[in-house]
Design an enzyme around this catalytic site. Structure first.
Site, PDB file in Angstrom:
ATOM      1  N   LYS A 192      24.144  66.045  94.863  1.00 39.41           N
ATOM      2  CA  LYS A 192      23.072  65.513  95.728  1.00 39.41           C
ATOM      3  C   LYS A 192      22.035  66.591  95.972  1.00 39.41           C
ATOM      4  CE  LYS A 192      23.492  62.124  95.578  1.00 39.41           C
ATOM      5  NZ  LYS A 192      24.564  61.398  95.003  1.00 39.41           N
ATOM      6  N   CYS A 247      13.512  52.780  81.514  1.00 39.81           N
ATOM      7  CA  CYS A 247      12.460  51.774  81.389  1.00 39.81           C
ATOM      8  C   CYS A 247      12.771  50.552  82.237  1.00 39.81           C
ATOM      9  CB  CYS A 247      12.360  51.308  79.937  1.00 39.81           C
ATOM     10  SG  CYS A 247      12.044  52.638  78.799  1.00 39.81           S
ATOM     11  N   ASN A 254      13.186  47.602  76.651  1.00 40.06           N
ATOM     12  CA  ASN A 254      14.002  48.618  77.318  1.00 40.06           C
ATOM     13  C   ASN A 254      15.250  48.809  76.467  1.00 40.06           C
ATOM     14  OD1 ASN A 254      15.695  50.061  78.986  1.00 40.06           O
ATOM     15  ND2 ASN A 254      15.912  48.450  80.520  1.00 40.06           N
ATOM     16  N   GLY A 255      15.569  50.042  76.107  1.00 38.22           N
ATOM     17  CA  GLY A 255      16.756  50.303  75.272  1.00 38.22           C
ATOM     18  C   GLY A 255      16.370  51.174  74.097  1.00 38.22           C
ATOM     19  N   TRP A 276      10.306  55.254  80.279  1.00 37.43           N
ATOM     20  CA  TRP A 276      10.951  56.558  80.450  1.00 37.43           C
ATOM     21  C   TRP A 276      11.205  57.056  79.036  1.00 37.43           C
ATOM     22  CZ3 TRP A 276      15.849  58.945  79.732  1.00 37.43           C
ATOM     23  CH2 TRP A 276      16.092  60.060  80.557  1.00 37.43           C
ATOM     24  N   LYS A 324      17.239  56.021  87.784  1.00 40.24           N
ATOM     25  CA  LYS A 324      18.298  55.384  88.572  1.00 40.24           C
ATOM     26  C   LYS A 324      19.375  54.809  87.662  1.00 40.24           C
ATOM     27  CE  LYS A 324      20.250  53.720  92.310  1.00 40.24           C
ATOM     28  NZ  LYS A 324      20.969  54.687  93.138  1.00 40.24           N
ATOM     29  N   ARG A 326      13.574  53.322  89.157  1.00 36.85           N
ATOM     30  CA  ARG A 326      14.371  53.575  87.954  1.00 36.85           C
ATOM     31  C   ARG A 326      13.906  54.842  87.242  1.00 36.85           C
ATOM     32  NH1 ARG A 326      16.829  48.765  86.149  1.00 36.85           N
ATOM     33  NH2 ARG A 326      16.687  49.357  83.984  1.00 36.85           N
ATOM     34  N   GLU A 369      19.955  67.375  92.705  1.00 32.19           N
ATOM     35  CA  GLU A 369      19.075  66.343  92.149  1.00 32.19           C
ATOM     36  C   GLU A 369      17.855  66.057  93.012  1.00 32.19           C
ATOM     37  OE1 GLU A 369      20.805  62.447  91.356  1.00 32.19           O
ATOM     38  OE2 GLU A 369      22.096  62.602  93.099  1.00 32.19           O
ATOM     39  N   GLU A 422      30.165  66.380  94.636  1.00 31.30           N
ATOM     40  CA  GLU A 422      29.144  65.377  94.945  1.00 31.30           C
ATOM     41  C   GLU A 422      28.053  65.973  95.861  1.00 31.30           C
ATOM     42  OE1 GLU A 422      28.150  62.710  93.887  1.00 31.30           O
ATOM     43  OE2 GLU A 422      27.045  61.742  95.499  1.00 31.30           O
ATOM     44  N   HIS A 424      37.909  83.587  90.603  1.00 30.90           N
ATOM     45  CA  HIS A 424      38.109  83.687  89.156  1.00 30.90           C
ATOM     46  C   HIS A 424      36.776  83.752  88.404  1.00 30.90           C
ATOM     47  CE1 HIS A 424      42.381  83.184  89.665  1.00 30.90           C
ATOM     48  NE2 HIS A 424      42.123  82.191  90.501  1.00 30.90           N
TER      49      HIS A 424
HETATM   50  C1  AGP Z   1      23.712  60.135  91.468  1.00 32.64           C
HETATM   51  O1  AGP Z   1      22.965  60.375  92.592  1.00 32.64           O
HETATM   52  C2  AGP Z   1      22.965  59.732  90.268  1.00 32.64           C
HETATM   53  N1  AGP Z   1      22.084  58.672  90.516  1.00 32.64           N
HETATM   54  C3  AGP Z   1      23.818  59.570  89.018  1.00 32.64           C
HETATM   55  O2  AGP Z   1      24.685  60.639  88.902  1.00 32.64           O
HETATM   56  C4  AGP Z   1      24.615  58.247  88.868  1.00 32.64           C
HETATM   57  O3  AGP Z   1      25.701  58.236  89.744  1.00 32.64           O
HETATM   58  C5  AGP Z   1      25.081  58.109  87.417  1.00 32.64           C
HETATM   59  O4  AGP Z   1      23.956  58.046  86.589  1.00 32.64           O
HETATM   60  C6  AGP Z   1      25.955  56.910  87.202  1.00 32.64           C
HETATM   61  O5  AGP Z   1      25.307  55.720  87.520  1.00 32.64           O
HETATM   62  P1  AGP Z   1      26.120  54.371  87.651  1.00 32.64           P
HETATM   63  O6  AGP Z   1      27.024  54.486  88.830  1.00 32.64           O
HETATM   64  O7  AGP Z   1      25.058  53.319  87.843  1.00 32.64           O
HETATM   65  O8  AGP Z   1      26.888  54.177  86.399  1.00 32.64           O
END
Ligand code: AGP
Length: 586
Positions: free
Chosen positions: A465, A2, A94-95, A68, A581, A27, A468, A461, A484
């Site tokens: 990427k 949110c 938000n929360g 969200w 985000k 976000r 996602e 990583e 394995h």
């Molecule tokens: C990565 O592309 C994502 N956006 C996600 O994994 C992100 O790194 C994770 O939510 C942690 O966020 P932060 O670094 O703001 O704590």
């Protein structure tokens, strides 16, 4: 997650709220709404995108929200703002309100009628319940009843002010001339002002057009300095790139330089380090995992890396250690929870974050900033490489002060670290060839990313990427682990992205590549050694660096690969489905 915004001043509030909400789109959200006072309260809220809102309200005070969904499905009814029974008070939140069930029961008994399934609606009714008090006092009384995490803004007909409260959810105030703003994130109002006040947990603020007054949890007025932000609106916009993600990938050389410059301009705390725990989520976790290899190599101390969501609830964590919490946003609920736990366990804590004044900075003993500038694309890119820069810098400087490295060796490593922006430029120059590779693999259903040692977290990583933003199933594995189990899935043409740095494990990587080519995988190698071409179906050449520094160039190449696969598939790259985000809920 949110996002909330608010405006009080002389402009048309609808225009400001829509613009500021748009800047929070990154976000992630599933519905949006605004409430504006112009004599009476006017509310428009809908499931779907901000553009779906049809608002032509007059009025110069209002609040807005992107939701969200957590409690209750995405729907018009569950969208914010929420209004009390008399239609005079509107709130955005938000929360998560953890005690909303008991509050709702109490409010239902006193006759309040609820129109949504959300936890947030109870806040509007609770403020109404304290209606015999002035608005500010009623707001504070209501907020003190809440358990959980929140950034809340409220307005009331007849009151020319916005009341806000913050606890464990982001909220910043923008100070203008005869106007003031609130938002979940600074870029939202950067077009209007770069003067910012950061609220701390437990604090309230009262915004009028010519004043912002901050109160502690007991309602006592407190002073807070105004910070000037040196990002420009342009920094937070696309600047000619098709997507924020691509812009942010290309900003990495500058982001690295700024980060290293800022680190060198401050005195680094010196700690006697016997063991290290690193705690983070997602991409930040992968930076932490890379940091483990670097710290162990340079400091010769044991390093454990934990997912923040696991660390918080583990029955036992190892003995008190230096605990490094990594979070680009500084607002990730699990990482903040982990920071609190680390402190309770008696650890010395260091936070690595990209956002000045973010929540994590309140919960750690020391803060190291990445100076990457605002990152808007949901997929973390420049914050990852700058997190690596901070971890490398910290490891080298600590190894020097603990006499694990000679001055000469430390200087040699630091100067190689300073060359990374140049090497990253070289990778960016290869965009066209990486794009061609991406187009060849974009139709795959599944991919593996494999590497050994220091580059294993980079493989993780790369896979994160890829999945996602392209929605292709992708997994990262230590190359030696394939046989394995995971090798069972390799079949005709399945892409395997193999990271083959010229390090001590080079030949072992080649053997692992043989294992998968023998099973008809389509292997894309990433290496600075042209000979690798003989072992793979296709080679992406990356610049040669010292082995310890290969994660920087490999990570950037994999970001471009994922970006171009997603682009080929026509995905919503900056706002992938189901993702947010900043993850401010557990
Ligand atoms: C990565 O592309 C994502 N956006 C996600 O994994 C992100 O790194 C994770 O939510 C942690 O966020 P932060 O670094 O703001 O704590």
């Amino acid at each position: 997650m949110c996002g909330i915004v608010g405006y009080i001043g002389f402009r048309n509030a609808s225009d400001v709220l829509l613009k500021t909400l748009k800047r929070l789109e990154y976000r992630g959200y599933d519905s949006a709404g605004v409430a504006i006072i112009n004599g009476s309260l006017q509310v428009e809220k809908k499931k779907g995108y901000i553009d779906a809102l049809s608002i032509d309200f007059e009025g110069t005070i209002g609040i807005g929200h992107t939701r969200w969904a957590t409690h209750g499905a995405p729907s018009n009814e569950n969208a914010h703002p929420f209004v009390d029974c008399k239609g005079e008070i509107a709130i955005v939140h938000n929360g998560i309100i953890e005690n909303f069930m008991e509050l709702k029961e109490e409010l239902l008994k006193s006759g309040h009628i609820f129109k949504s399934d959300t936890d947030s609606e109870s806040i509007a009714h609770l403020i109404e319940e304290y209606g015999e008090y002035p608005f500010r006092a009623a707001f504070m009384k209501a907020v003190r009843r809440l358990r959980g995490s929140f950034a809340i803004a409220a307005i009331k007909v007849g009151e020319r002010k916005i009341m806000v409260a913050k606890k464990e959810s982001p909220l910043v105030i923008g100070i203008g001339d005869h106007e003031n703003f609130i938002a979940s994130d600074i870029p939202a109002f950067l077009e209007y002002t770069n003067r910012v006040v950061v609220l701390k947990d437990g604090e309230f603020a009262e915004l009028e057009e010519d004043s912002v007054t901050i109160y502690d949890n007991n309602g006592k007025e407190i002073h807070r300095d105004v910070t000037r932000i040196d990002w420009s609106v342009e920094d937070a916009e696309k600047g000619g790139y098709e997507h924020f993600m691509l812009k942010e990938i290309f900003e990495q050389p500058r982001a690295m330089e700024d980060t290293l410059y800022a680190l060198e301009s401050r005195e680094l705390f010196s700690l006697d380090i016997e063991r290290v725990n690193i705690v983070a989520c997602g991409t930040s976790y992968h930076a932490g995992l890379t940091g483990k290899y670097v710290l162990e190599e340079l400091l010769h101390v044991p390093v454990s890396v934990y997912y923040a969501s696991e660390y918080r609830y583990m029955a036992a964590v190892e003995d008190p250690a230096l605990t490094i919490l990594i979070t680009q946003s500084g607002e990730t609920a699990d990482t903040i929870g982990a920071a609190k736990r680390a402190k309770e366990l008696g650890n010395i804590t260091v936070g690595i974050t990209n956002v000045v004044g973010s929540s994590i900075t309140n919960y750690v003993d020391y803060v190291l900033y990445t100076n990457a500038g605002p990152e808007i694309g949901v997929a973390a890119t420049k914050t990852f490489t700058t997190q690596l820069a901070v971890l490398y810098y910290f490891a080298i400087r600590s190894a020097l002060s603990m006499r694990k490295l000679t001055r000469k060796s430390a200087e040699r490593l630091l100067s190689e670290l300073h060359r990374m922006p140049y090497y990253i430029e070289k990778v960016l120059d290869e965009e066209e060839s990486i794009k061609a590779e991406a187009q060849k693999i974009a139709n795959a259903n599944s991919m593996y990313f494999i590497a050994r040692g220091l580059n294993y977290p980079v493989a993780l990583e790369g896979a994160l990427k890829m999945k996602e933003i392209s929605y292709i199933h992708a997994e990262g594995y230590p190359a030696g682990e394939l046989k394995h189990g995971p090798i069972a899935l390799i079949d005709n043409g399945m892409p395997v992205i193999a990271l083959v740095p010229e390090d001590a494990l080079y030949e072992k990587m080649l053997s692992n590549i043989k294992e998968v080519t023998a099973r008809d995988a389509y292997v894309v190698g990433l290496s600075s050694n042209g000979d690798v071409e003989k072992w793979v179906n296709s080679l992406i050449l990356v610049p040669h660096t010292q082995p310890l520094f290969t994660p920087f160039v490999n990570a950037v190449a994999l970001q471009l690969l994922a970006y171009h696969v997603a682009k080929t598939l026509g995905r919503k790259i900056d706002k992938p489905k189901n993702l947010a985000k900043t993850v401010t809920v557990e």
